[in-house]
Design a protein around this motif. Structure first.
Motif, PDB file in Angstrom:
ATOM      1  N   GLU A   1       2.488   6.373  -0.285  1.00  0.00           N
ATOM      2  CA  GLU A   1       2.610   5.943   1.109  1.00  0.00           C
ATOM      3  C   GLU A   1       1.306   5.262   1.527  1.00  0.00           C
ATOM      4  O   GLU A   1       0.216   5.793   1.262  1.00  0.00           O
ATOM      5  CB  GLU A   1       2.855   7.176   1.983  1.00  0.00           C
ATOM      6  CG  GLU A   1       3.597   6.838   3.244  1.00  0.00           C
ATOM      7  CD  GLU A   1       3.811   8.070   4.109  1.00  0.00           C
ATOM      8  OE1 GLU A   1       4.138   9.144   3.546  1.00  0.00           O
ATOM      9  OE2 GLU A   1       3.603   7.944   5.333  1.00  0.00           O
ATOM     10  N   GLY A   2       1.398   4.108   2.100  1.00  0.00           N
ATOM     11  CA  GLY A   2       0.202   3.381   2.540  1.00  0.00           C
ATOM     12  C   GLY A   2      -0.437   2.541   1.448  1.00  0.00           C
ATOM     13  O   GLY A   2      -1.339   1.742   1.717  1.00  0.00           O
ATOM     14  N   GLU A   3       0.013   2.712   0.207  1.00  0.00           N
ATOM     15  CA  GLU A   3      -0.512   1.896  -0.903  1.00  0.00           C
ATOM     16  C   GLU A   3       0.302   0.604  -0.955  1.00  0.00           C
ATOM     17  O   GLU A   3       1.525   0.646  -1.123  1.00  0.00           O
ATOM     18  CB  GLU A   3      -0.379   2.670  -2.220  1.00  0.00           C
ATOM     19  CG  GLU A   3      -1.161   2.078  -3.370  1.00  0.00           C
ATOM     20  CD  GLU A   3      -1.079   2.928  -4.646  1.00  0.00           C
ATOM     21  OE1 GLU A   3      -2.046   2.959  -5.399  1.00  0.00           O
ATOM     22  OE2 GLU A   3      -0.019   3.568  -4.878  1.00  0.00           O
ATOM     23  N   CYS A   4      -0.376  -0.515  -0.784  1.00  0.00           N
ATOM     24  CA  CYS A   4       0.331  -1.802  -0.657  1.00  0.00           C
ATOM     25  C   CYS A   4       0.176  -2.650  -1.921  1.00  0.00           C
ATOM     26  O   CYS A   4      -0.663  -2.370  -2.785  1.00  0.00           O
ATOM     27  CB  CYS A   4      -0.219  -2.581   0.541  1.00  0.00           C
ATOM     28  SG  CYS A   4       0.221  -1.811   2.098  1.00  0.00           S
ATOM     29  N   THR A   5       0.959  -3.723  -1.971  1.00  0.00           N
ATOM     30  CA  THR A   5       0.900  -4.659  -3.098  1.00  0.00           C
ATOM     31  C   THR A   5      -0.538  -5.139  -3.329  1.00  0.00           C
ATOM     32  O   THR A   5      -0.989  -5.231  -4.474  1.00  0.00           O
ATOM     33  CB  THR A   5       1.843  -5.850  -2.830  1.00  0.00           C
ATOM     34  OG1 THR A   5       3.190  -5.358  -2.775  1.00  0.00           O
ATOM     35  CG2 THR A   5       1.750  -6.902  -3.917  1.00  0.00           C
ATOM     36  N   SER A   6      -1.268  -5.413  -2.243  1.00  0.00           N
ATOM     37  CA  SER A   6      -2.655  -5.909  -2.398  1.00  0.00           C
ATOM     38  C   SER A   6      -3.558  -4.856  -3.047  1.00  0.00           C
ATOM     39  O   SER A   6      -4.499  -5.206  -3.770  1.00  0.00           O
ATOM     40  CB  SER A   6      -3.230  -6.344  -1.055  1.00  0.00           C
ATOM     41  OG  SER A   6      -3.299  -5.247  -0.173  1.00  0.00           O
ATOM     42  N   ASP A   7      -3.291  -3.566  -2.784  1.00  0.00           N
ATOM     43  CA  ASP A   7      -4.106  -2.513  -3.407  1.00  0.00           C
ATOM     44  C   ASP A   7      -3.897  -2.507  -4.925  1.00  0.00           C
ATOM     45  O   ASP A   7      -4.850  -2.383  -5.699  1.00  0.00           O
ATOM     46  CB  ASP A   7      -3.736  -1.138  -2.833  1.00  0.00           C
ATOM     47  CG  ASP A   7      -3.995  -1.048  -1.335  1.00  0.00           C
ATOM     48  OD1 ASP A   7      -5.072  -1.490  -0.903  1.00  0.00           O
ATOM     49  OD2 ASP A   7      -3.115  -0.564  -0.599  1.00  0.00           O
ATOM     50  N   LEU A   8      -2.636  -2.637  -5.324  1.00  0.00           N
ATOM     51  CA  LEU A   8      -2.311  -2.664  -6.755  1.00  0.00           C
ATOM     52  C   LEU A   8      -2.955  -3.905  -7.394  1.00  0.00           C
ATOM     53  O   LEU A   8      -3.548  -3.834  -8.480  1.00  0.00           O
ATOM     54  CB  LEU A   8      -0.791  -2.725  -6.946  1.00  0.00           C
ATOM     55  CG  LEU A   8       0.026  -1.431  -6.890  1.00  0.00           C
ATOM     56  CD1 LEU A   8      -0.213  -0.625  -5.631  1.00  0.00           C
ATOM     57  CD2 LEU A   8       1.522  -1.733  -7.023  1.00  0.00           C
ATOM     58  N   ALA A   9      -2.818  -5.030  -6.689  1.00  0.00           N
ATOM     59  CA  ALA A   9      -3.336  -6.314  -7.198  1.00  0.00           C
ATOM     60  C   ALA A   9      -4.855  -6.274  -7.355  1.00  0.00           C
ATOM     61  O   ALA A   9      -5.403  -6.750  -8.359  1.00  0.00           O
ATOM     62  CB  ALA A   9      -2.938  -7.440  -6.245  1.00  0.00           C
TER      63      ALA A   9
END
Ligand code: UT7
Length: 325
Positions: A50-58
């Motif tokens: 929750e709260g972890e977005c595509t940009s964080d993964l990227a």
């Protein structure tokens, strides 16, 4: 005149911590491990917190790719991020990655070609570098498909997962030959007649909602094997190469049966195909760089190897890239 080509000089990946197994999924939707494994090869998928977005993964994948390339973020002057699940409608997820890397120079933007997105992004970066507009690009495929799945639809929810992969693509002076490190060619295709076979039933302009992924799996499967084997042949012919010259095929990881079917159609030994779909399901634009990074990390893909990356996705879109690592 100085000729410039581009080369992949570092790879990175990131998978969210939470793992969702087939058995766990079978507790909430009418499916079972046997069906999923036998029809797709998938054993588990990773789900963003929750709260972890595509940009964080990227960002995590890009940092790892920079470390592998032994480079600083300052050296990047282009960020091309492929995603169908951006953090927000705008600004682009690429600009969030740019800010996360702490750089303010160069250009950052997203490309949208769904599961083919990474190959499209790589083609964009390759052309920016060849024309002299950029010297060093971060090319990223990152997705949080868990956010656009209808978790009550067993036809689709078992097939996808979250993740990110990234490569650093750098300018190299000189024309080079197919024996030298570098991207040899990229090949992109789209055919908009098939939009309704694989799509999301929402969007800012149509429903003002995010919507859920919908797919006619059997039809997509049929098109995938045909289009992928055709674009692989096109890419090989463009470089006067045969399947025997390839060290590795790095396919989009949608379904083990698609990987096997494509390899069979091409007469390519299954030992030359990097398979990761069992570990993280279909991660859309992230799947090719995740497979590439896995092959590099476990020592199968070595410096000097000839690799062919291919992908096919919604639109339809499909493409391939031949590169000497
Ligand atoms: O990333 C690019 C886009 N995606 C793809 O490339 C995916 C392409 N397609 C596929 O991978 C496959 O077509 C699927 C895995 C989606 C489906 O495999 P299939 O062999 O084509 O199965 P099917 O659609 O013919 O379905 C067979 C049966 C159906 O039941 P009935 O109608 O025969 O009674 C489905 O309802 O399997 C049923 N089914 C399931 N059963 C258990 C569908 N999903 C599930 C499930 N668990 N999760």
């Amino acid at each position: 005149m100085t000729v410039t080509r581009s080369a992949i000089v570092g790879c990175g990946s990131y998978l969210p911590k939470r793992v969702l197994t087939n058995k766990e999924l079978a507790l909430t939707v009418d499916t079972d491990d046997d069906w999923i494994v036998s029809r797709t090869g998938i054993q588990k998928r990773h789900i963003a917190a929750e709260g972890e977005c595509t940009s964080d993964l990227a960002l995590a994948a890009t940092r790892e790719a920079l470390a592998a390339a032994q480079m600083d973020a300052d050296e990047i002057d282009l960020i091309v991020l492929a995603t169908a699940t951006p953090d927000q409608t705008f600004p682009s997820t690429a600009t969030a990655v740019q800010a996360g890397l702490g750089i303010t120079h160069g250009a950052a933007f997203d490309v949208q070609a769904v599961c083919s997105g990474f190959v499209f992004a790589l083609a964009v970066a390759d052309n920016f570098i060849k024309t002299g507009q950029s010297k060093c690009a971060a090319v990223i495929g990152a997705e949080t498909f868990s956010r656009i799945l209808d978790w009550e639809d067993r036809n689709t929810c078992v097939l996808f997962g979250d993740g990110a992969g990234a490569v650093i693509v750098k300018a190299i002076e000189g024309e080079g030959t197919s024996d030298d490190q570098g991207i040899l060619s990229t090949h992109l295709h789209s055919d908009g007649r098939h939009q309704k076979l694989l799509y999301v039933d929402g969007g800012p302009s149509s429903t003002q909602s995010t919507g859920f992924l919908r797919m006619e799996g059997k039809e997509v499967f049929r098109h995938a094997v045909t289009n992928l084997s055709a674009v692989v042949r096109e890419a090989l012919e463009a470089n006067d190469l045969s399947t025997d010259d390839l060290d590795w095929l790095i396919p989009h990881q949608a379904n083990k049966r698609i990987l096997d079917g494509t390899a069979r159609k091409l007469g390519l030994s299954p030992e030359k195909v990097i398979v990761t779909v069992d570990q993280h399901a279909n991660t859309s634009a992230a799947s090719v760089p995740l497979a590439l990074t896995q092959g590099v990390k476990d020592g199968r893909i070595k410096l000097g190897n000839l690799v062919l990356m291919e992908a096919m996705g919604g639109g339809f879109t499909w493409g391939a890239c031949v590169a000497r690592m």
